[in-house]
Design a protein around this motif. Structure first.
Motif: not given
Lengths: 195, 125
Positions: A49, A73, A78, A118-121, A123, B19-22, B24, B27-29
């Motif tokens: 996911n 996504r 989706d 997930v440690r970091e992203s 962007w 709706h399953s999109i995580p 943000l 870690g996704f910030s």
């Protein structure tokens, strides 16, 4: 090794040489396939996911992994991905430049560990500098960035990274020196035959 | 109210996906860290995969070609090889040289001058 996979992509050997990490781009998952040790032959989902479509994986100097998200996504996409007949009608009835596609006006690289956290992203929310990232490579304190729909190679300074670390040393030389358990991985390269 | 709506939804739309999109966060910030990435050298159309060899040469697959980039900031770019199909993932080791995944063809092994050392066209099953 494995078959009947959904868009397998981004193959990478784990830091300990005991597993192959790979992604299923369309399923937004990271898998781990054990090639040595007690769990030899087992396949597991390491992370699922994801918010985007994963592409290339590469080792990071701190023992984690870099992963490029080639697109982001959306609920509409989706839905389209869940309905093959819809997609079939789409490709038959409308020109390619009008097909639904993932959000590609973003750039995103994530960093995950061996537990799938997930440690970091990193962007690029406006998609100005580096949208649609397909690969990245850490080398001596910098991250080099490429993208199939892009027109530049990017370089990002990583202040906290080991400035001497190189991926080829991590994958090959260091492991060979240590005579680790990844002999089966090197054996693959022995299949290269003379031209 | 939301409970009533939830019940109504379940009755009238039993097959509706959640709706399953995580979200943000964590870690996704989202951030703007990639804005700090600097373009190196001139433009390259569709740079797909990258790798660096022990001598510090950066190899880039772009379309059917592989470029070798050297010099300060890798601004000196030379075509290393051109294939009949798209070149994708790259890897480098001292033992094999540069390995290039070529669409529909297999994995090609090259030396630093671009000379083909061999092809991996199939693996044991």
């Amino acid at each position: 090794m494995l078959s009947d996979l959904a868009f397998p992509n981004g193959v990478c050997i784990s830091h300990d040489g005991r597993a192959v990490l790979w992604v299923s781009t369309w399923l937004c998952r990271i898998y781990r396939y054990w090639i040595a040790g007690d769990r030899f032959g087992q396949l597991e989902v390491l992370a699922e996911n994801l918010p985007g479509y994963p592409d290339n994986i590469n080792r990071a100097s701190d023992g984690t992994y870099w992963l490029a998200l080639v697109g982001i996504r959306s609920p509409v996409y989706d839905l389209a991905m869940a309905d093959p007949s819809f997609r079939m009608r789409m490709v038959k009835q409308i020109p390619p430049d009008e097909w639904l596609c993932p959000g590609i006006n973003f750039g995103c690289i994530i960093k995950f560990d061996d537990d799938g956290n997930v440690r970091e992203s990193l962007w690029d929310p406006g998609g100005i500098s580096h949208p649609t990232i397909t690969s990245m490579r850490e080398h001596k304190g910098y991250l080099y960035i490429g993208g199939l729909e892009n027109n530049r190679i990017g370089r990002l300074s990583l202040p906290d990274a080991d400035p001497t670390w190189t991926s080829w040393d991590s994958y090959w030389a260091r492991s060979e020196r240590e005579k680790s358990n990844s002999a089966s991985v090197y054996a693959r390269t022995d299949h290269v035959v003379s031209a | 109210m939301s409970l009533v709506r939830d019940i109504v939804d379940r009755v009238f739309f039993p097959h509706r996906d959640v709706h399953s999109i995580p979200v943000l966060d964590a870690g996704f910030s989202p951030n703007e860290k990639l804005d700090l990435a600097r373009q190196i050298g001139g433009q390259v159309q569709a740079p797909d995969a990258l790798t660096v060899d022990a001598h510090g040469t950066l190899f880039v697959s772009t379309g059917k070609n592989v470029l070798a980039c050297t010099g300060r900031d890798f601004e000196v770019r030379k075509p290393l090889i051109s294939f009949d199909a798209n070149a994708g993932a790259l890897a480098w080791s001292e033992k094999t040289g540069l390995l290039v995944c070529v669409s529909g063809s297999g994995v090609c092994s090259l030396d630093h001058t671009g000379k083909v050392k061999g092809w991996l066209k199939a693996i044991d099953r």
